[in-house]
Design a protein around this motif. Structure first.
Motif, PDB file in Angstrom:
ATOM      1  N   SER A  55       0.818  -1.213   0.000  1.00 17.16           N
ATOM      2  CA  SER A  55       0.000   0.000   0.000  1.00 17.16           C
ATOM      3  C   SER A  55       0.854   1.267   0.000  1.00 17.16           C
ATOM      4  CB  SER A  55      -0.932   0.020   1.215  1.00 17.16           C
ATOM      5  OG  SER A  55      -0.196  -0.133   2.418  1.00 17.16           O
ATOM      6  N   ASN A  56       2.063   1.189   0.551  1.00 17.40           N
ATOM      7  CA  ASN A  56       2.973   2.338   0.591  1.00 17.40           C
ATOM      8  C   ASN A  56       4.374   1.862   0.232  1.00 17.40           C
ATOM      9  OD1 ASN A  56       1.198   4.530   1.718  1.00 17.40           O
ATOM     10  ND2 ASN A  56       1.072   3.081   3.418  1.00 17.40           N
ATOM     11  N   GLU A  57       4.894   2.336  -0.882  1.00 15.81           N
ATOM     12  CA  GLU A  57       6.221   1.917  -1.314  1.00 15.81           C
ATOM     13  C   GLU A  57       7.323   2.662  -0.575  1.00 15.81           C
ATOM     14  OE1 GLU A  57       6.404   2.322  -5.527  1.00 15.81           O
ATOM     15  OE2 GLU A  57       5.081   0.591  -5.902  1.00 15.81           O
ATOM     16  N   THR A  58       7.005   3.844  -0.029  1.00 20.29           N
ATOM     17  CA  THR A  58       7.989   4.632   0.715  1.00 20.29           C
ATOM     18  C   THR A  58       7.418   5.030   2.067  1.00 20.29           C
ATOM     19  OG1 THR A  58       8.924   5.529  -1.338  1.00 20.29           O
ATOM     20  CG2 THR A  58       9.439   6.703   0.701  1.00 20.29           C
ATOM     21  N   VAL A  59       8.206   4.835   3.113  1.00 18.30           N
ATOM     22  CA  VAL A  59       7.807   5.171   4.473  1.00 18.30           C
ATOM     23  C   VAL A  59       8.949   5.949   5.119  1.00 18.30           C
ATOM     24  CG1 VAL A  59       7.355   4.220   6.781  1.00 18.30           C
ATOM     25  CG2 VAL A  59       6.253   3.203   4.776  1.00 18.30           C
ATOM     26  N   THR A  60       8.607   7.012   5.842  1.00 17.96           N
ATOM     27  CA  THR A  60       9.639   7.797   6.540  1.00 17.96           C
ATOM     28  C   THR A  60       9.339   7.844   8.032  1.00 17.96           C
ATOM     29  OG1 THR A  60       8.441   9.874   6.187  1.00 17.96           O
ATOM     30  CG2 THR A  60      10.059   9.237   4.517  1.00 17.96           C
ATOM     31  N   GLN A  61      10.392   8.061   8.813  1.00 23.76           N
ATOM     32  CA  GLN A  61      10.275   8.160  10.258  1.00 23.76           C
ATOM     33  C   GLN A  61      11.414   9.037  10.781  1.00 23.76           C
ATOM     34  OE1 GLN A  61       7.944   6.824  12.466  1.00 23.76           O
ATOM     35  NE2 GLN A  61       9.014   8.056  14.009  1.00 23.76           N
ATOM     36  N   THR A  62      11.055  10.048  11.534  1.00 21.87           N
ATOM     37  CA  THR A  62      12.078  10.908  12.121  1.00 21.87           C
ATOM     38  C   THR A  62      12.653  10.278  13.376  1.00 21.87           C
ATOM     39  OG1 THR A  62      10.402  12.135  13.359  1.00 21.87           O
ATOM     40  CG2 THR A  62      11.055  13.015  11.190  1.00 21.87           C
ATOM     41  N   LYS A  63      13.893  10.631  13.638  1.00 17.67           N
ATOM     42  CA  LYS A  63      14.642  10.224  14.831  1.00 17.67           C
ATOM     43  C   LYS A  63      14.922   8.714  14.848  1.00 17.67           C
ATOM     44  CE  LYS A  63      13.043  14.063  17.692  1.00 17.67           C
ATOM     45  NZ  LYS A  63      12.394  14.473  18.959  1.00 17.67           N
ATOM     46  N   ARG A  64      14.003   7.917  15.302  1.00 17.60           N
ATOM     47  CA  ARG A  64      14.286   6.493  15.519  1.00 17.60           C
ATOM     48  C   ARG A  64      14.091   5.677  14.247  1.00 17.60           C
ATOM     49  NH1 ARG A  64       9.993   2.989  16.100  1.00 17.60           N
ATOM     50  NH2 ARG A  64       7.902   3.922  16.086  1.00 17.60           N
ATOM     51  N   GLN A  65      14.687   4.482  14.236  1.00 15.94           N
ATOM     52  CA  GLN A  65      14.480   3.555  13.137  1.00 15.94           C
ATOM     53  C   GLN A  65      13.243   2.690  13.408  1.00 15.94           C
ATOM     54  OE1 GLN A  65      17.904   1.366  11.769  1.00 15.94           O
ATOM     55  NE2 GLN A  65      19.334   3.012  12.327  1.00 15.94           N
ATOM     56  N   LEU A  66      12.640   2.192  12.354  1.00 15.04           N
ATOM     57  CA  LEU A  66      11.452   1.348  12.466  1.00 15.04           C
ATOM     58  C   LEU A  66      11.835  -0.123  12.500  1.00 15.04           C
ATOM     59  CD1 LEU A  66       9.119   3.143   9.883  1.00 15.04           C
ATOM     60  CD2 LEU A  66       8.984   3.273  12.385  1.00 15.04           C
ATOM     61  N   SER A  67      11.086  -0.892  13.252  1.00 19.21           N
ATOM     62  CA  SER A  67      11.295  -2.339  13.294  1.00 19.21           C
ATOM     63  C   SER A  67      10.729  -2.976  12.032  1.00 19.21           C
ATOM     64  CB  SER A  67      10.627  -2.943  14.522  1.00 19.21           C
ATOM     65  OG  SER A  67       9.207  -2.849  14.412  1.00 19.21           O
ATOM     66  N   THR A  68      11.101  -4.238  11.808  1.00 28.49           N
ATOM     67  CA  THR A  68      10.585  -4.962  10.642  1.00 28.49           C
ATOM     68  C   THR A  68       9.065  -5.040  10.673  1.00 28.49           C
ATOM     69  OG1 THR A  68      12.598  -6.293  10.486  1.00 28.49           O
ATOM     70  CG2 THR A  68      10.624  -7.152   9.403  1.00 28.49           C
ATOM     71  N   GLN A  69       8.495  -5.340  11.832  1.00 25.21           N
ATOM     72  CA  GLN A  69       7.046  -5.449  11.920  1.00 25.21           C
ATOM     73  C   GLN A  69       6.371  -4.103  11.684  1.00 25.21           C
ATOM     74  OE1 GLN A  69       5.274  -8.395  12.161  1.00 25.21           O
ATOM     75  NE2 GLN A  69       3.670  -6.950  11.541  1.00 25.21           N
ATOM     76  N   GLU A  70       6.954  -3.025  12.164  1.00 27.64           N
ATOM     77  CA  GLU A  70       6.387  -1.699  11.923  1.00 27.64           C
ATOM     78  C   GLU A  70       6.401  -1.375  10.433  1.00 27.64           C
ATOM     79  OE1 GLU A  70       7.230   1.060  15.822  1.00 27.64           O
ATOM     80  OE2 GLU A  70       8.990   0.435  14.649  1.00 27.64           O
ATOM     81  N   LEU A  71       7.463  -1.752   9.747  1.00 26.35           N
ATOM     82  CA  LEU A  71       7.536  -1.512   8.305  1.00 26.35           C
ATOM     83  C   LEU A  71       6.470  -2.318   7.560  1.00 26.35           C
ATOM     84  CD1 LEU A  71      11.398  -1.480   7.828  1.00 26.35           C
ATOM     85  CD2 LEU A  71       9.840   0.439   7.460  1.00 26.35           C
ATOM     86  N   ILE A  72       6.289  -3.571   7.957  1.00 31.78           N
ATOM     87  CA  ILE A  72       5.259  -4.398   7.316  1.00 31.78           C
ATOM     88  C   ILE A  72       3.883  -3.785   7.535  1.00 31.78           C
ATOM     89  CG2 ILE A  72       4.100  -6.644   7.412  1.00 31.78           C
ATOM     90  CD1 ILE A  72       6.843  -7.890   8.023  1.00 31.78           C
ATOM     91  N   ASP A  73       3.609  -3.334   8.759  1.00 32.95           N
ATOM     92  CA  ASP A  73       2.303  -2.741   9.070  1.00 32.95           C
ATOM     93  C   ASP A  73       2.045  -1.485   8.245  1.00 32.95           C
ATOM     94  OD1 ASP A  73       1.818  -4.733  10.885  1.00 32.95           O
ATOM     95  OD2 ASP A  73       2.443  -3.567  12.636  1.00 32.95           O
ATOM     96  N   ARG A  74       3.095  -0.710   7.965  1.00 31.06           N
ATOM     97  CA  ARG A  74       2.907   0.542   7.228  1.00 31.06           C
ATOM     98  C   ARG A  74       2.927   0.353   5.712  1.00 31.06           C
ATOM     99  NH1 ARG A  74       6.100   5.475  10.301  1.00 31.06           N
ATOM    100  NH2 ARG A  74       5.679   4.842  12.468  1.00 31.06           N
ATOM    101  N   MET A  75       3.645  -0.666   5.248  1.00 28.09           N
ATOM    102  CA  MET A  75       3.819  -0.836   3.803  1.00 28.09           C
ATOM    103  C   MET A  75       2.806  -1.777   3.174  1.00 28.09           C
ATOM    104  SD  MET A  75       7.986  -1.019   3.447  1.00 28.09           S
ATOM    105  CE  MET A  75       8.935   0.507   3.273  1.00 28.09           C
TER     106      MET A  75
END
Length: 318
Positions: free
Chosen positions: A99-119
């Motif tokens: 659903s989202n090919e690009t995801v951004t996050q300020t300051k901290r890095q995202l976990s694998t599960q967070e990336l899956i949930d957002r993408m």
């Protein structure tokens, strides 16, 4: 996006540690482990199931059926190029998709599960294994739900823009299905065959693999050519000699005889909108199970592959 296959990203070898195999399967390689000509029949690895099912070795020429043996599909490997086919009209099909090919996050890095949930959208693929065995007039089906992360490495690209006194650091993640690579997904005995008693059943079974979609189901009739073991190989449940043919040298009765073939009709029920990944994969009783065993105990398994789907079949003691 291209809905077809472009190239195979499946691994060339499928291995399993000997400790994960039933001892009888591992031992079968000791008796039938050479890739030799058909004439050297006593050492051909094609006859591993003769030992597993009947206790026949290159020295013991007869044995009775072991009722505790069942064949299972051990793992599933899906070519990641199939994503484009499964993602076509994904919302209508009920399939997960990006659903989202690009995801951004300020300051901290995202976990694998967070990336899956957002993408990704929610949900799982439903892979249907359809098995045609000659002892039944209809196919049997098993549906296995599998998440995209179970079968593919996403290889997400991550870049980080360092922060300054005026702005926070920024992490950018990009996902591209063209960069996916396949994973081996272990099925853990979920896809089993019926008992394979070749004294009254054919030597061939057939497998279809598809991804189930939310469409109407229909029934159709299909035909396959199946082979029966030659006459004279059995007396009751006792099998004589290795292989499907008979000859005096192998302990069978009479002269050399070929296996016989016949047409078998099956009925099958499926959804008209299913994404078909593999059809009519022929599984032969006398295909080997183990091709080779390495010094570290890793067993190189015989496998079936269509370019889209790959799997191995392993007997186990119940």
């Amino acid at each position: 996006m291209n809905s077809g296959l472009r190239k195979s990203n499946l691994n060339h070898k499928s291995t399993i540690n000997k400790n994960e195999l039933s001892q009888i399967v591992f031992d079968s390689f000791s008796y039938f482990n050479q890739n030799v000509s058909f004439n050297d029949i006593a050492s051909s690895k094609a006859y591993q199931r003769d030992y597993i099912y009947y206790g026949i070795t290159n020295k013991e020429s007869k044995g009775a059926l072991n009722q505790n043996v069942t064949d299972y599909i051990d793992y599933l490997e899906i070519n990641p190029n199939i994503y484009f086919k499964l993602a076509l009209n994904a919302g209508v099909k009920g399939n997960p998709s990006i659903s989202n090919e690009t995801v951004t996050q300020t300051k901290r890095q995202l976990s694998t599960q967070e990336l899956i949930d957002r993408m990704w959208t929610k949900g799982a693929y439903e892979f249907r294994f359809e098995i045609f065995s000659e002892n039944s007039s209809s196919s049997s089906s098993i549906i296995i739900p599998v998440k995209p992360s179970d079968i593919w490495n996403f290889n997400i690209n991550h870049t980080r823009e360092n922060g300054t006194v005026f702005r926070s650091s920024k992490n950018t993640y990009k996902i591209n299905p063209a960069n996916f690579t396949s994973k081996v997904y272990r099925l853990n005995d979920m896809v089993a065959f019926n008992k394979w008693d070749i004294s009254n059943e054919s030597l061939h079974r057939f497998i279809n693999v598809s991804e189930v979609n939310l469409t109407e189901s229909i029934t159709e009739e299909v035909s396959y050519t199946v082979s029966k073991i030659a006459e004279g190989k059995f007396e009751g449940s006792v099998k004589f000699g290795v292989g499907p043919k008979t000859s005096a040298e192998l302990g069978g009765s009479g002269s050399y005889k070929q296996e016989t073939t016949q047409e078998k009709k099956f009925s099958r029920r499926f959804n008209v909108g299913d994404d078909v990944l593999a059809t009519s994969i022929k599984v032969y009783f006398y295909n080997p199970i183990i091709n080779n065993i390495g010094n570290n105990g890793e067993c190189d398994l015989f496998y079936y592959s269509t370019g889209a789907v790959k799997f191995s079949i392993i007997p186990k003691i119940q």
